[in-house]
Design an enzyme around this catalytic site. Sequence first.
Site, PDB file in Angstrom:
ATOM      1  N   SER A  99      11.485  -2.357  12.904  1.00 18.07           N
ATOM      2  CA  SER A  99      11.796  -3.728  12.484  1.00 18.07           C
ATOM      3  C   SER A  99      12.798  -4.392  13.423  1.00 18.07           C
ATOM      4  O   SER A  99      13.594  -3.718  14.078  1.00 18.07           O
ATOM      5  CB  SER A  99      12.395  -3.727  11.073  1.00 18.07           C
ATOM      6  OG  SER A  99      11.533  -3.103  10.161  1.00 18.07           O
TER       7      SER A  99
HETATM    8  N1  SAH Z   1      12.215   2.291   9.136  1.00 19.95           N
HETATM    9  C1  SAH Z   1      11.518   2.526  10.379  1.00 19.95           C
HETATM   10  C2  SAH Z   1      10.322   1.619  10.594  1.00 19.95           C
HETATM   11  C3  SAH Z   1       9.275   1.855   9.578  1.00 19.95           C
HETATM   12  S1  SAH Z   1       7.630   1.392  10.039  1.00 19.95           S
HETATM   13  C4  SAH Z   1      12.470   2.468  11.566  1.00 19.95           C
HETATM   14  O1  SAH Z   1      13.659   2.194  11.380  1.00 19.95           O
HETATM   15  O2  SAH Z   1      12.021   2.709  12.689  1.00 19.95           O
HETATM   16  C5  SAH Z   1       6.857   1.909   8.556  1.00 19.95           C
HETATM   17  C6  SAH Z   1       6.728   3.399   8.425  1.00 19.95           C
HETATM   18  O3  SAH Z   1       6.221   3.674   7.126  1.00 19.95           O
HETATM   19  C7  SAH Z   1       5.738   3.991   9.407  1.00 19.95           C
HETATM   20  O4  SAH Z   1       6.362   4.969  10.196  1.00 19.95           O
HETATM   21  C8  SAH Z   1       4.657   4.603   8.514  1.00 19.95           C
HETATM   22  O5  SAH Z   1       4.131   5.827   8.996  1.00 19.95           O
HETATM   23  C9  SAH Z   1       5.416   4.810   7.211  1.00 19.95           C
HETATM   24  N2  SAH Z   1       4.573   4.916   6.031  1.00 19.95           N
HETATM   25  C10 SAH Z   1       3.518   4.157   5.670  1.00 19.95           C
HETATM   26  N3  SAH Z   1       3.013   4.572   4.495  1.00 19.95           N
HETATM   27  C11 SAH Z   1       3.774   5.623   4.092  1.00 19.95           C
HETATM   28  C12 SAH Z   1       3.755   6.493   2.963  1.00 19.95           C
HETATM   29  N4  SAH Z   1       2.851   6.383   1.982  1.00 19.95           N
HETATM   30  N5  SAH Z   1       4.688   7.461   2.889  1.00 19.95           N
HETATM   31  C13 SAH Z   1       5.609   7.620   3.862  1.00 19.95           C
HETATM   32  N6  SAH Z   1       5.673   6.839   4.954  1.00 19.95           N
HETATM   33  C14 SAH Z   1       4.779   5.848   5.073  1.00 19.95           C
END
Ligand code: SAH
Length: 220
Positions: free
Chosen positions: A67
């Site tokens: 983000s």
């Molecule tokens: N917070 C992160 C960015 C998150 S991007 C940072 O600081 O870099 C969103 C993330 O959510 C992705 O890595 C994706 O793999 C994860 N995601 C999506 N669905 C998910 C689920 N059901 N359980 C766990 N992670 C999930």
Amino acid sequence: MHDLDETEARRVRLAELILRLRRAGVTEQRVLAAMEAVPRDLFVPHESQREAYAERALPIDCGQTISAPVIVGMMTQALDLGPRDRVLEIGTGTGYQAAVLSKLCRRVYTIDRFRTLVAAAESRFKTLRLTNITTMVGDGARGWPEAAPFDRIIVTAAAEEVPPALLDQVGINGVIVAPIGPLDGVQKLRRLVRHAEGFEATDLADVRFVPLIPGIAARL
Ligand code: SAH
């Protein structure tokens, strides 16, 4: 680049980032200090290094995104963390948001469905000596029942509704911050506070997150 120049360049970028955060309404001193203490460039892939501190989301491994800084700051501030809090994060990604949270609370539990992302995030935590972060590869929609209840929960992937397991796993007076809305469009960054009688919701901003996908990733 010479190491010293690199350190100086990072310091300047971080100072600029803090100014942008303030202008965007992220004014809590503890939150600003936490963000100033985490070198965002260490979480951004090589090909995007020049934009590591830019005010936008960037592509990361596994087709996901990190983000934009102001979004991370807004979400962190909205959590209203205390130093004794235990926090659950859904969507580890690069580990950047978890690293910022780790500076402000007792322990961060963070889950991602991609093993690759969790492994890379763990090695960054080690490099930065962040020892109060526990990771798991799993389906974040189920939360982390063994470690519940949490004081705070942050979801960094979009869902049409807050997964019911997460509503169950936040304590009374707890706060959940999550992007809620259509997966292919603009979501509302929602803040929910749990009272004895139920949840009170406030929408903070329009945001665009990658979707929360059920289950563990089959590959990677
Ligand atoms: N917070 C992160 C960015 C998150 S991007 C940072 O600081 O870099 C969103 C993330 O959510 C992705 O890595 C994706 O793999 C994860 N995601 C999506 N669905 C998910 C689920 N059901 N359980 C766990 N992670 C999930």
